[in-house]
Design a protein around this motif. Structure first.
Motif, PDB file in Angstrom:
ATOM      1  N   ALA A 100      -5.126  14.770 -11.120  1.00 10.53           N
ATOM      2  CA  ALA A 100      -5.340  16.192 -10.844  1.00 10.53           C
ATOM      3  C   ALA A 100      -6.116  16.864 -11.968  1.00 10.53           C
ATOM      4  O   ALA A 100      -6.668  17.954 -11.775  1.00 10.53           O
ATOM      5  N   PRO A 153     -10.429  16.079 -10.702  1.00  9.02           N
ATOM      6  CA  PRO A 153     -10.378  15.919  -9.240  1.00  9.02           C
ATOM      7  C   PRO A 153     -11.726  15.879  -8.532  1.00  9.02           C
ATOM      8  O   PRO A 153     -11.800  16.168  -7.339  1.00  9.02           O
ATOM      9  N   HIS A 164     -11.936  13.547  -5.409  1.00  4.58           N
ATOM     10  CA  HIS A 164     -11.012  14.077  -4.404  1.00  4.58           C
ATOM     11  C   HIS A 164     -11.585  15.315  -3.727  1.00  4.58           C
ATOM     12  O   HIS A 164     -11.629  15.427  -2.492  1.00  4.58           O
ATOM     13  N   LEU A 211      -3.842  13.565  -5.221  1.00  5.51           N
ATOM     14  CA  LEU A 211      -3.968  13.832  -6.649  1.00  5.51           C
ATOM     15  C   LEU A 211      -2.608  13.700  -7.310  1.00  5.51           C
ATOM     16  O   LEU A 211      -1.598  14.171  -6.779  1.00  5.51           O
ATOM     17  N   SER A 224      -0.584  14.172 -11.205  1.00  8.23           N
ATOM     18  CA  SER A 224      -0.692  14.719 -12.554  1.00  8.23           C
ATOM     19  C   SER A 224      -0.765  13.589 -13.570  1.00  8.23           C
ATOM     20  O   SER A 224      -0.269  12.477 -13.332  1.00  8.23           O
TER      21      SER A 224
END
Length: 326
Positions: A211, A214, A217, A259, A261
Motif C-alpha cells: 500500500a 500502489p 495496483h 494492497l 501494508s
C-alpha cells in the motif's frame, strides 16, 4: 512516430523459455507446510523461487532474454535499471553468455543485492533517489553508448521467462485453485496469468503490492498507467511508474489485486521464517500477507493456493527490523 506496441507472450513462448533456461536453472521446489494451512484455512503451496541462484525469480527472465541476443548486440553490452533483483538477473545471465553488463541502482539500494550484482560481474552505478530516477539515468546511458537496454517489465522475453514459475507449479500440481503473485513492475504476475489462463481459465490469479507503493495496483484498477508515491520498505514491490506491457496483460487476465501494508508484509516475513524456515525478503512474503488478510482469507479458505516466494534477498537491516517486531 508512434511507438509500436510490444506483443504479449503466449503459453507457447513460456514453454519454449522453460526449455531454454533449463540447462542453467533447475526447477524450484513447490512445498506444502501444514502450519501455513492451519493459519490460513487453505492448502498452501509455496513456490520457492527464493532458492534460485540469484535468490529471486527474475533470473528466469534474464536467462531467457540474454540467451537470445545476437552476437552484435552481445558485443555492444547490456544495461538495466534495478532495485536489485532484475539487476542480479541481468548480471547472472550476462556472465553465462559473456556479455558486458551495467546496472543502474538507486543510491540507497539494498546492499546485499548491490554486492551480488557486482559479484556476478556487472558494473553497478548508484544513481538516483529511487528506481525511477535510476531508470531515467539508465535510459540516457543506453542512448549515449548504444547498449541494449533491458527494461524490467516491458520485455516479452522477460515475461515469458518468469512465467515458467507458474508453468512448473501447474505441471506438478494441476489441481491448484489460485496463484498469488507479488508485484512491483508486474512481469511475474503477467507471466503467471498467461500460463494459468491458457492452462485452465478457472484458476484465479491474484496480485499483491504494498500500500506504500500502489502504482501497479492503481493502474490496474483505473485501467490506465498512473504514477503514485513510493515509500515502501519492500524494494521488490516498489515503483512510482507503471509498465505498459505487464499492465496490458494484467487488465485482460488478472482476477484480483490487493494492497497490503508494509507492517503486514514484515509480519509475514517473520511467519515465513518461523513456520517454513525460509529466509525471504519482504516482496516474497507479500503473498502470505495477502492470504492472512481479511481481503482474501475467507475467500480462499478450503482452496489449494500456490504463493510465489519471489525472493530471499533481505538486507541485514530489514531482518533486524523484522526480528525486533517479533
Amino acid at each position: 512516430m508512434a511507438k509500436v506496441a510490444l506483443e504479449a507472450p503466449t503459453l507457447a513462448d513460456v514453454v519454449a523459455a522453460r526449455d531454454r533456461i533449463r540447462a542453467y536453472l533447475a526447477a524450484t521446489p513447490l512445498r506444502n507446510y501444514p502450519s501455513l494451512d492451519r493459519l490460513t484455512g487453505a492448502e498452501v503451496w509455496v513456490k520457492h523461487d527464493n532458492l534460485l541462484p540469484t535468490g529471486a525469480f527474475k533470473v528466469r527472465g534474464g536467462v531467457n532474454l540474454i540467451s537470445q541476443l545476437d552476437g552484435t548486440t552481445r558485443a555492444r553490452g547490456v544495461i538495466a535499471a534495478s532495485t536489485g533483483n532484475h539487476g542480479q538477473s541481468v548480471a547472472f545471465a550476462s556472465r553465462i553468455f559473456g556479455v558486458r553488463a551495467t546496472v543502474v541502482a538507486p543510491e540507497g539500494a539494498n546492499p546485499v543485492k548491490v554486492e551480488a550484482m557486482r559479484d556476478f560481474g556487472a558494473e553497478v552505478l548508484l544513481q538516483g533517489r529511487d528506481y525511477d530516477e535510476s531508470r531515467e539515468h539508465c535510459e540516457r546511458l543506453a542512448a549515449q553508448h548504444g547498449y541494449r537496454y533491458i527494461h524490467s517489465g516491458d520485455e516479452p522475453h522477460l515475461i515469458a521467462g518468469v512465467g515458467t514459475h507458474t508453468l512448473e507449479i501447474l505441471e506438478e500440481r494441476p489441481d491448484i485453485d489460485a496463484v498469488i503473485v507479488p508485484i512491483g513492475g508486474g512481469s511475474g504476475a503477467a507471466g503467471a496469468a498467461i500460463v494459468a489462463k491458457a492452462t485452465r481459465p478457472g484458476i484465479e490469479v491474484i496480485a499483491v503490492q504494498s500500500a506504500q507503493a500502489p502504482t501497479a495496483h492503481d493502474s490496474w484498477r483505473e485501467k490506465k498507467l498512473v504514477e503514485r508515491p513510493n515509500t515502501t520498505v519492500a524494494e521488490g514491490l516498489s515503483t512510482r511508474t507503471a509498465f505498459e506491457l505487464p499492465q496490458r496483460i494484467l487488465r485482460e487476465l488478472l482476477d484480483d489485486f490487493v494492497l497490503m501494508s508494509d507492517e503486514s508484509i514484515l509480519a509475514a516475513v517473520a511467519i515465513m521464517l518461523e513456520k517454513t524456515r525460509t529466509l525471504v525478503e519482504p516482496a516474497g512474503a507479500a503473498p502470505l500477507a495477502a492470504m492472512l488478510s481479511p481481503a482474501l482469507g475467507d475467500r480462499l479458505r478450503g482452496k489449494r493456493v500456490a504463493i510465489i516466494c519471489s525472493g530471499a534477498n533481505i538486507s541485514p537491516a530489514q531482518l533486524r527490523a523484522v526480528m525486533a517486531k517479533g
